[in-house]
Motif scaffolding. Structure first.
Motif, PDB file in Angstrom:
ATOM      1  N   MET A 166       0.841  -1.197   0.000  1.00  0.00           N
ATOM      2  CA  MET A 166       0.000   0.000   0.000  1.00  0.00           C
ATOM      3  C   MET A 166       0.872   1.242   0.000  1.00  0.00           C
ATOM      4  O   MET A 166       1.982   1.238   0.537  1.00  0.00           O
ATOM      5  CB  MET A 166      -0.907   0.022   1.242  1.00  0.00           C
ATOM      6  N   THR A 167       0.379   2.291  -0.605  1.00  0.00           N
ATOM      7  CA  THR A 167       1.096   3.551  -0.609  1.00  0.00           C
ATOM      8  C   THR A 167       0.875   4.282   0.716  1.00  0.00           C
ATOM      9  O   THR A 167      -0.002   3.921   1.512  1.00  0.00           O
ATOM     10  CB  THR A 167       0.608   4.453  -1.750  1.00  0.00           C
ATOM     11  N   PHE A 168       1.663   5.329   0.916  1.00  0.00           N
ATOM     12  CA  PHE A 168       1.496   6.165   2.106  1.00  0.00           C
ATOM     13  C   PHE A 168       0.073   6.690   2.192  1.00  0.00           C
ATOM     14  O   PHE A 168      -0.582   6.591   3.243  1.00  0.00           O
ATOM     15  CB  PHE A 168       2.503   7.319   2.053  1.00  0.00           C
ATOM     16  N   ASP A 169      -0.415   7.255   1.100  1.00  0.00           N
ATOM     17  CA  ASP A 169      -1.765   7.830   1.105  1.00  0.00           C
ATOM     18  C   ASP A 169      -2.829   6.775   1.369  1.00  0.00           C
ATOM     19  O   ASP A 169      -3.831   7.041   2.058  1.00  0.00           O
ATOM     20  CB  ASP A 169      -2.057   8.537  -0.222  1.00  0.00           C
ATOM     21  N   GLU A 170      -2.646   5.571   0.851  1.00  0.00           N
ATOM     22  CA  GLU A 170      -3.619   4.499   1.085  1.00  0.00           C
ATOM     23  C   GLU A 170      -3.635   4.071   2.545  1.00  0.00           C
ATOM     24  O   GLU A 170      -4.705   3.817   3.118  1.00  0.00           O
ATOM     25  CB  GLU A 170      -3.316   3.309   0.173  1.00  0.00           C
ATOM     26  N   GLU A 177       6.977  11.102  21.194  1.00  0.00           N
ATOM     27  CA  GLU A 177       8.183  11.899  20.986  1.00  0.00           C
ATOM     28  C   GLU A 177       8.740  11.714  19.574  1.00  0.00           C
ATOM     29  O   GLU A 177       9.384  12.628  19.045  1.00  0.00           O
ATOM     30  CB  GLU A 177       9.232  11.566  22.044  1.00  0.00           C
ATOM     31  N   PHE A 178       8.497  10.579  18.951  1.00  0.00           N
ATOM     32  CA  PHE A 178       8.878  10.407  17.542  1.00  0.00           C
ATOM     33  C   PHE A 178       8.162  11.445  16.690  1.00  0.00           C
ATOM     34  O   PHE A 178       8.731  12.005  15.748  1.00  0.00           O
ATOM     35  CB  PHE A 178       8.528   9.000  17.066  1.00  0.00           C
ATOM     36  N   LEU A 179       6.908  11.710  17.021  1.00  0.00           N
ATOM     37  CA  LEU A 179       6.121  12.672  16.249  1.00  0.00           C
ATOM     38  C   LEU A 179       6.331  14.106  16.715  1.00  0.00           C
ATOM     39  O   LEU A 179       6.460  15.019  15.886  1.00  0.00           O
ATOM     40  CB  LEU A 179       4.638  12.315  16.346  1.00  0.00           C
ATOM     41  N   MET A 180       6.365  14.334  18.012  1.00  0.00           N
ATOM     42  CA  MET A 180       6.338  15.683  18.563  1.00  0.00           C
ATOM     43  C   MET A 180       7.695  16.204  18.994  1.00  0.00           C
ATOM     44  O   MET A 180       7.848  17.400  19.283  1.00  0.00           O
ATOM     45  CB  MET A 180       5.402  15.720  19.776  1.00  0.00           C
ATOM     46  N   GLY A 181       8.703  15.339  19.066  1.00  0.00           N
ATOM     47  CA  GLY A 181       9.976  15.736  19.629  1.00  0.00           C
ATOM     48  C   GLY A 181       9.983  15.568  21.137  1.00  0.00           C
ATOM     49  O   GLY A 181       8.969  15.202  21.741  1.00  0.00           O
ATOM     50  N   TYR A 230       1.274  16.423  11.002  1.00  0.00           N
ATOM     51  CA  TYR A 230       2.353  15.478  11.269  1.00  0.00           C
ATOM     52  C   TYR A 230       2.714  14.627  10.056  1.00  0.00           C
ATOM     53  O   TYR A 230       3.322  13.560  10.194  1.00  0.00           O
ATOM     54  CB  TYR A 230       1.961  14.573  12.450  1.00  0.00           C
ATOM     55  N   GLY A 231       2.384  15.117   8.868  1.00  0.00           N
ATOM     56  CA  GLY A 231       2.627  14.342   7.654  1.00  0.00           C
ATOM     57  C   GLY A 231       4.066  13.907   7.475  1.00  0.00           C
ATOM     58  O   GLY A 231       4.334  12.741   7.158  1.00  0.00           O
ATOM     59  N   ASP A 232       5.023  14.818   7.691  1.00  0.00           N
ATOM     60  CA  ASP A 232       6.435  14.475   7.493  1.00  0.00           C
ATOM     61  C   ASP A 232       6.887  13.402   8.489  1.00  0.00           C
ATOM     62  O   ASP A 232       7.610  12.459   8.122  1.00  0.00           O
ATOM     63  CB  ASP A 232       7.306  15.725   7.633  1.00  0.00           C
ATOM     64  N   LEU A 284       7.932   7.680  10.100  1.00  0.00           N
ATOM     65  CA  LEU A 284       7.522   6.516  10.882  1.00  0.00           C
ATOM     66  C   LEU A 284       7.256   5.323   9.970  1.00  0.00           C
ATOM     67  O   LEU A 284       7.615   4.183  10.292  1.00  0.00           O
ATOM     68  CB  LEU A 284       6.296   6.868  11.721  1.00  0.00           C
ATOM     69  N   ARG A 285       6.642   5.599   8.827  1.00  0.00           N
ATOM     70  CA  ARG A 285       6.393   4.521   7.858  1.00  0.00           C
ATOM     71  C   ARG A 285       7.713   3.920   7.374  1.00  0.00           C
ATOM     72  O   ARG A 285       7.837   2.701   7.229  1.00  0.00           O
ATOM     73  CB  ARG A 285       5.592   5.064   6.682  1.00  0.00           C
ATOM     74  N   GLU A 286       8.711   4.752   7.156  1.00  0.00           N
ATOM     75  CA  GLU A 286      10.023   4.262   6.743  1.00  0.00           C
ATOM     76  C   GLU A 286      10.659   3.420   7.859  1.00  0.00           C
ATOM     77  O   GLU A 286      11.309   2.402   7.587  1.00  0.00           O
ATOM     78  CB  GLU A 286      10.924   5.437   6.376  1.00  0.00           C
ATOM     79  N   HIS A 287      10.460   3.851   9.105  1.00  0.00           N
ATOM     80  CA  HIS A 287      10.986   3.089  10.247  1.00  0.00           C
ATOM     81  C   HIS A 287      10.362   1.691  10.277  1.00  0.00           C
ATOM     82  O   HIS A 287      11.072   0.688  10.483  1.00  0.00           O
ATOM     83  CB  HIS A 287      10.674   3.842  11.544  1.00  0.00           C
ATOM     84  N   ILE A 288       9.046   1.610  10.092  1.00  0.00           N
ATOM     85  CA  ILE A 288       8.369   0.308  10.096  1.00  0.00           C
ATOM     86  C   ILE A 288       8.873  -0.565   8.943  1.00  0.00           C
ATOM     87  O   ILE A 288       9.102  -1.762   9.118  1.00  0.00           O
ATOM     88  CB  ILE A 288       6.844   0.499  10.017  1.00  0.00           C
ATOM     89  N   ALA A 289       9.069   0.041   7.781  1.00  0.00           N
ATOM     90  CA  ALA A 289       9.563  -0.714   6.628  1.00  0.00           C
ATOM     91  C   ALA A 289      10.954  -1.274   6.895  1.00  0.00           C
ATOM     92  O   ALA A 289      11.274  -2.405   6.502  1.00  0.00           O
ATOM     93  CB  ALA A 289       9.566   0.175   5.393  1.00  0.00           C
TER      94      ALA A 289
END
Length: 253
Positions: free
Chosen positions: A1-5, A157-161, A222-224, A229-234
């Motif tokens: 699936m793509t990011f948008d999906e 903290e991954f998302l917000m710092g 929080y798109g970026d 995070l998606r790259e981390h999971i991959a």
């Protein structure tokens, strides 16, 4: 699936109630060893009246009532979100339960002093210790499983710092809250439990459902970080963090 999906899938899932069955195969969370539902079921069999605060969809109380040796004659609950109110009313109706829709999680409890032998709550947004003590009958029991300070810190903290960290003082704060409202602390137990997300859709749905994790969460804001995070999971196969759960049992003299 793509990011948008993946984003679209996470946004499409309804957030009503506290049924987490959608996460099967997408995320896992360990449970604390004390078994809140079993404990609640045991306490229910010993009282004639119960109030469940922040009941969500009523699923947790209904499960505990199903385990109890006998159902209390008076079963009451509060909920502040209208869609959950409808779910809870249906879930608790077989036990004679009545749900009160309140203005918010910190609103006064709409019950007389000393009304309940047991006041319970699992994962309240902000548990009203003073109000709970007020509606407890003499000799009554308080049983609460709190979402402890710093729960899922690695995720937010991954998302917000980096965020302010008062985790070390948290248990002392709980002890003080219980003492300040005149209750005797019977049990205070803390646990960190492993949480693992296997896809981005699960993270998005979780953040929409458990609002206090990232209070201002939106995909646009929080798109970026969601892409990261998606790259981390991959790369790693999952994203791992730890929830914090705190069991509080107290009694009114």
């Amino acid at each position: 699936m793509t990011f948008d999906e993946e984003i679209a899938e996470g946004l499409a899932v309804p957030t009503d109630g506290w049924d987490f069955s959608w996460f099967a195969g997408r995320a896992t969370e360990e449970r604390p060893g004390w078994g809140y539902v079993q404990l609640c079921g045991e306490r229910l069999g010993q009282v004639d009246s119960v109030l469940d605060v922040d009941t969500g969809g009523g699923e947790v109380l209904a499960e505990a009532l199903g385990l109890a040796e006998r159902v209390p004659g008076t079963v009451r609950a509060t909920e502040s979100w209208a869609p959950n109110y409808e779910l809870a009313s249906a879930a608790l109706a077989p036990f004679g339960g009545v749900v009160s829709l309140v203005d918010g999680p910190t609103a006064p409890l709409p019950f007389d002093d000393g009304s309940f032998g047991l006041v319970a709550s699992r994962h309240p947004v902000s548990f009203p210790y003073a109000e709970a003590a007020r509606v407890l009958a003499p000799g009554g029991t308080l049983l609460v499983q709190e979402v402890g300070a710093g729960s899922n810190r690695a995720l937010y903290e991954f998302l917000m710092g980096p965020q302010v960290n008062h985790d070390a003082e948290y248990l002392d704060d709980v002890r003080a809250q219980v003492a300040d409202v005149g209750l005797d602390l019977v049990r205070l137990q803390d646990a960190l439990t492993r949480v693992e997300f296997f896809d981005l859709a699960a993270v998005v749905h979780f953040l929409r459902k458990v609002l206090w994790t990232v209070p201002d969460f939106s995909v646009e804001q929080y798109g970026d970080r969601l892409r990261a995070l998606r790259e981390h999971i991959a790369e790693h196969g999952s994203f791992v963090c730890h929830s914090r759960r705190t069991l509080v049992e107290a009694r009114r003299a």
